[in-house]
Write a protein that holds these residues in place. Structure first.
Motif, PDB file in Angstrom:
ATOM      1  N   ASP A 119      -8.639 -20.873 -28.844  1.00  0.00           N
ATOM      2  CA  ASP A 119      -9.447 -20.656 -27.651  1.00  0.00           C
ATOM      3  C   ASP A 119      -8.758 -21.439 -26.535  1.00  0.00           C
ATOM      4  N   VAL A 120      -8.086 -20.724 -25.640  1.00  0.00           N
ATOM      5  CA  VAL A 120      -7.221 -21.378 -24.657  1.00  0.00           C
ATOM      6  C   VAL A 120      -8.001 -22.347 -23.772  1.00  0.00           C
ATOM      7  N   ASN A 121      -9.268 -22.045 -23.485  1.00  0.00           N
ATOM      8  CA  ASN A 121     -10.053 -22.940 -22.637  1.00  0.00           C
ATOM      9  C   ASN A 121     -10.678 -24.099 -23.410  1.00  0.00           C
ATOM     10  N   LEU A 233     -21.103 -20.480 -11.596  1.00  0.00           N
ATOM     11  CA  LEU A 233     -19.831 -21.129 -11.318  1.00  0.00           C
ATOM     12  C   LEU A 233     -19.856 -22.533 -11.907  1.00  0.00           C
ATOM     13  N   PHE A 234     -19.224 -22.702 -13.053  1.00  0.00           N
ATOM     14  CA  PHE A 234     -19.243 -23.984 -13.741  1.00  0.00           C
ATOM     15  C   PHE A 234     -18.062 -24.835 -13.278  1.00  0.00           C
ATOM     16  N   VAL A 235     -18.351 -26.094 -12.952  1.00  0.00           N
ATOM     17  CA  VAL A 235     -17.345 -26.969 -12.351  1.00  0.00           C
ATOM     18  C   VAL A 235     -17.301 -28.304 -13.092  1.00  0.00           C
ATOM     19  N   ASP A 236     -16.173 -28.971 -12.945  1.00  0.00           N
ATOM     20  CA  ASP A 236     -15.961 -30.249 -13.619  1.00  0.00           C
ATOM     21  C   ASP A 236     -16.296 -31.412 -12.702  1.00  0.00           C
ATOM     22  N   GLY A 269     -11.483 -29.848 -23.589  1.00  0.00           N
ATOM     23  CA  GLY A 269     -10.221 -29.132 -23.444  1.00  0.00           C
ATOM     24  C   GLY A 269     -10.256 -28.008 -22.438  1.00  0.00           C
ATOM     25  N   GLY A 270     -11.157 -28.070 -21.440  1.00  0.00           N
ATOM     26  CA  GLY A 270     -11.232 -27.030 -20.430  1.00  0.00           C
ATOM     27  C   GLY A 270     -10.096 -27.130 -19.416  1.00  0.00           C
TER      28      GLY A 270
END
Length: 358
Positions: A119-121, A233-236, A269-270
């Motif tokens: 899972d790349v993200n 819209l999910f943000v860090d 790991g996002g």
């Protein structure tokens, strides 16, 4: 354009992206992966770029980090190239970068993951962070999530999953399942044992694509999470951080932090946190999630496809059917859904261009 923007497969989507980029006058680049699709064609990550290399601000729009979800991201990019941006030229100080199919293997083969089941993200761990560990509860859920027998006959998935929801609640269950695990290489949401091919290629090329930009708004298109036909819209950023308030002012109540709540869950790991660590606080990635079907239906589709992949030979009818169901869970054929989400996606990009160019 709506429904007409969707391509039938990766090859058609790639050709359309490249054709649209050339017609608009973009700089066009293809990065080879060394991988092949079902038809034997080479799989590439393709980039279309407009604007000066030394632009102070950039808008990045990426598709296909989660493979099969690329059908939606590609449709949004096609609409931008063929319709919305017709005649558009990057103003001084702003560049536009479109990245088509971060994970072309998953896109071409109708998988969410890459050729190594990554899972790349969940693969963008911080430098030096070990690729090990699993969320609390994943171990106990492994027999439910990752059956080792071929599909067929009675499947107690709905009963067992329903009991887990009753026992733990959906937010906690979602966090346990989807947060990112590094102990089960054949399991769902596997983050890998080291940097994936997609991560290595982005690490090598993304600095060049964004040029000298110190302010970046990156829209990374996903699907399968949230209310059907809506976008989150999910943000860090923490909810009380200046960056969160800044993005909320730009994009409104659709902006949410990655937290354990009704619509989201914390992930490890996002790509967003990785980009911010590499490029600084001026880099904001909006993980744009377009809702499709109920969470347990999404999980069932992921589970069934992964199970079939590991227990059935390539080309087996049940494997192919499982992959078509996976595609339907993440990119429904419903014309109304497609029309709505492409419109929302294009609007998001145009607002990003306005905000970055201000």
């Amino acid at each position: 354009m709506g429904t007409a923007a969707f391509s039938p497969d990766y090859g058609a989507a790639r050709a359309r992206f490249r054709s649209g980029a050339l017609a608009l006058g973009c700089e066009l680049e293809g990065v080879a992966t060394g991988l092949r699709g079902p038809d034997g064609d080479e799989l590439t990550i393709d980039i279309a770029r407009m604007g000066a290399d030394d632009a102070r601000a950039a808008v990045v729009v990426s598709s296909g980090q989660h493979g099969v979800e690329g059908f939606l991201g590609s449709a949004i990019q096609a609409t931008l190239l063929e319709d919305t941006l017709g005649g558009w030229r990057a103003p001084p100080g702003l560049s536009l970068v479109l990245i088509h199919a971060i994970n072309p293997f998953g896109f071409a083969w109708l998988r969410r993951v890459d050729a190594e089941n990554i899972d790349v993200n969940r693969n963008f761990l911080a430098d030096g962070e070990p690729y090990a560990g699993s969320p609390d509860g994943y171990d106990a859920l492994d027999p439910l999530l990752n059956p080792t027998t071929p599909p067929g006959g009675f499947d107690p998935f709905w009963v067992q999953a329903g009991l887990q929801v009753i026992r733990h609640g959906m937010p906690r269950l979602r966090a346990a399942v989807a947060g990112g695990q590094y102990d089960y290489p054949r399991g769902l949401f596997y983050g890998g044992s080291g940097p994936s091919l997609s991560r290595r290629l982005l690490q090598a090329h993304l600095p060049r694509w964004i040029g000298g930009a110190t302010r970046v708004l990156h829209v990374d298109v996903h699907s399968g999470l949230g209310k059907r036909g809506g976008v989150k819209l999910f943000v860090d950023h923490a909810p009380d951080a200046p960056g969160f308030r800044r993005l909320s002012d730009m994009f409104g109540p659709d902006v949410e932090p990655w937290t354990e709540k009704a619509t989201s869950y914390p992930i490890r790991g996002g790509m967003g946190a990785w980009c911010k660590a590499r490029f600084g606080d001026g880099y904001d990635l909006l993980c744009a999630e377009f809702g499709t079907v109920a969470p347990l239906r999404v999980l069932q589709a992921l589970r069934d496809e992964n199970r079939a992949t590991w227990t059935l030979p390539t080309g087996h009818p049940r494997l192919m059917a499982a992959r078509e169901r996976l595609k339907e869970a993440f990119v429904p054929r419903d014309p109304a859904w497609r029309e709505t989400v492409v419109g929302l996606g294009v609007d998001l990009v145009t607002r990003s261009l306005d905000a970055a160019g201000a």
